[in-house]
Design a protein around this motif. Structure first.
Motif, short mmCIF file in Angstrom:
data_model
loop_
_atom_site.label_atom_id
_atom_site.label_comp_id
_atom_site.label_asym_id
_atom_site.label_seq_id
_atom_site.Cartn_x
_atom_site.Cartn_y
_atom_site.Cartn_z
N UNK A 186 94.52 -12.00 12.46
CA UNK A 186 93.82 -10.74 13.00
C UNK A 186 93.93 -9.37 12.03
N UNK A 187 94.83 -9.17 11.35
CA UNK A 187 95.07 -8.09 10.56
C UNK A 187 94.89 -8.40 9.16
N UNK A 188 94.33 -9.41 8.93
CA UNK A 188 93.89 -9.96 7.44
C UNK A 188 92.45 -9.17 7.46
N UNK A 189 92.01 -8.96 6.03
CA UNK A 189 90.60 -8.26 5.72
C UNK A 189 89.82 -9.25 5.27
N UNK A 190 88.40 -9.41 5.93
CA UNK A 190 87.57 -10.25 5.43
C UNK A 190 86.29 -9.74 4.93
N UNK A 191 85.85 -10.32 3.93
CA UNK A 191 84.86 -9.90 3.20
C UNK A 191 83.79 -11.29 2.96
N UNK A 192 82.35 -11.10 3.53
CA UNK A 192 81.59 -12.08 3.20
C UNK A 192 80.25 -11.48 2.61
N UNK A 193 79.98 -12.33 1.61
CA UNK A 193 78.80 -11.65 0.96
C UNK A 193 77.47 -12.36 1.22
N UNK A 194 77.10 -11.88 2.66
CA UNK A 194 76.03 -12.54 3.24
C UNK A 194 75.28 -11.33 3.88
N UNK A 195 73.90 -11.44 3.92
CA UNK A 195 73.06 -10.37 4.52
C UNK A 195 72.55 -10.90 5.96
N UNK A 196 72.82 -12.22 6.15
CA UNK A 196 72.38 -12.81 7.37
C UNK A 196 73.22 -13.96 8.01
N UNK A 197 73.19 -14.30 8.93
CA UNK A 197 73.53 -15.67 9.50
C UNK A 197 72.81 -16.39 10.42
N UNK A 198 73.25 -17.68 10.72
CA UNK A 198 72.57 -18.29 11.57
C UNK A 198 72.88 -18.46 13.01
N UNK A 199 71.81 -18.32 13.90
CA UNK A 199 72.24 -17.94 15.38
C UNK A 199 72.78 -19.46 16.00
N UNK A 200 73.67 -19.26 16.92
CA UNK A 200 73.98 -20.40 17.42
C UNK A 200 73.57 -20.46 18.99
N UNK A 201 73.70 -21.59 19.88
CA UNK A 201 73.28 -21.58 21.33
C UNK A 201 74.66 -21.98 22.12
N UNK A 202 74.68 -21.91 23.34
CA UNK A 202 76.00 -21.99 24.06
C UNK A 202 76.69 -23.01 23.91
N UNK A 203 76.29 -24.03 23.00
CA UNK A 203 77.07 -25.19 22.57
C UNK A 203 77.75 -24.85 21.03
N UNK A 204 77.21 -23.73 20.49
CA UNK A 204 77.49 -23.54 19.15
C UNK A 204 76.92 -24.29 18.15
N UNK A 205 75.70 -24.86 18.71
CA UNK A 205 74.76 -25.58 17.97
C UNK A 205 73.64 -24.61 16.85
N UNK A 206 73.31 -24.84 16.11
CA UNK A 206 72.10 -24.00 15.39
C UNK A 206 70.84 -23.78 16.20
N UNK A 207 70.24 -22.83 16.57
CA UNK A 207 68.97 -22.65 17.23
C UNK A 207 67.85 -22.55 15.91
#
Length: 341
Positions: A186-207
């Motif tokens: 939780x105290x580590x620093x994360x960088x992700x080189x992304x301008x977007x992400x894919x949405x998930x539903x209640x079962x964590x599957x992609x919409x």
């Protein structure tokens, strides 16, 4: 390079291959393509094992958390546990509710590989998955090569099938750069080189929807403390119980380039991830619950490790606007990912 036989599973030998130099050491198991340990030299001159794992190889068998393993034939979730190629529909194991996850109970994560070749700085594992295994069409001949340079571990994935099929290979190591793994990331620093992400539903599957990270807890482009994001009052973060999402990388698809960067809480160790994959699943170990005992007796609690699974977009077989995951018969699949320190 050190190579030893650990035991047998059925008629298959389980081996451990250790690749090492002055800065890095990687222990690879032939069962599940596991990275059992990955030791890196930090800025203070001390070695840190940066992956969660088990001392006994048998603890990797039938585990429910995919710790340290290769994922195949198809990473992530396939909704409805079925897909179609042409006019034919293939039914898979529904091993997470109504969906198929990470190749099912007999996926590559739970499969013995053979050691095809090994040298001073590399090992190549091979698995020939028969036609119909797990419900997937085609005999799939897969090779995974781990190679160690002075500052990086690289994984090359290749596969070829005798029938049209789907393939999406990745690695499911849980990273923790703190040296000891009885705490969290939780105290580590994360960088992700992304301008977007894919949405998930209640079962964590992609919409199938692609959402911008701008103005959301998923905007990690400038580096964020993980603990400041996983508990955010955000519908998508709540659905995933933390990070459990595919990020759409900003680099062109198929081009080898930057994916993510992770830095320890004390700033003494940084890992950079590069790949030619179009996406990365960021998973913050949300379902770890203290029931697993690690290599040094640690109890792996929630948020003990962070997965950075370079991949094609999840459930792409159901969304034509996603990069395709169908592998044509005789066509060579080749992907690579590099973890640099």
């Amino acid at each position: 390079m050190k190579r030893e036989r650990l035991g047998m599973i059925g008629s298959c030998a389980v081996e451990r291959i250790v690749l090492e130099n002055q800065r890095l050491s990687a222990a690879i198991l032939s069962f599940g393509g596991v990275i059992q340990s990955l030791r890196a030299l930090d800025a203070a001159g001390a070695y840190r094992d940066v992956v969660l794992g088990f001392s006994d190889w048998k603890d990797y068998v039938d585990q429910g958390y995919y710790i340290g393993t290769v994922i195949g034939r198809c990473a992530n979730r396939i909704s409805g546990a079925s897909f179609a190629i042409g006019e034919r529909t293939y039914t898979l194991e529904a091993n997470e509710g109504e969906n198929h996850l990470h190749g099912g109970s007999c996926g590559f994560w739970n499969t013995p590989f053979s050691v095809e070749a090994a040298g001073e700085d590399f090992v190549t594992l091979r698995c020939v998955s028969p036609d119909g295994a797990g419900g997937y069409p085609g005999t799939l001949d897969t090779r995974i090569t781990y190679s160690l340079s002075e500052r990086a571990l690289r994984i090359d994935y290749t596969a070829v099938s005798d029938r049209d099929t789907i393939v999406n290979l990745t690695h499911h190591s849980y990273f923790n750069l703190e040296g000891r793994h009885d705490g969290t990331i939780l105290d580590e620093t994360l960088t992700v080189y992304a301008d977007a992400f894919t949405q998930i539903d209640d079962a964590c599957a992609s919409t199938g929807q692609i959402l911008p990270v701008e103005g959301t807890p998923f905007d990690c482009r400038k580096g964020v403390r993980i603990g400041q994001r996983v508990g955010a009052e955000d519908e998508q973060m709540k659905k995933g119980s933390g990070f459990n999402h595919n990020f759409v990388l900003s680099k062109p698809a198929g081009v080898f380039g930057p994916v993510a960067q992770l830095t320890s809480a004390d700033g003494q160790l940084t890992m950079r991830v590069e790949s030619d994959q179009p996406g990365v699943q960021v998973y913050s170990g949300n379902y770890l619950d203290g029931s697993l005992t690690g290599k040094r007796g640690e109890r792996y609690q929630r948020f003990s490790g962070l997965c950075l699974e370079t991949q094609d977009y999840p459930d792409a077989v159901h969304f034509p606007h996603f990069p395709p995951v169908v592998l044509k018969a005789g066509q060579m699949y080749h992907r690579q990912t590099r973890f640099a320190f």
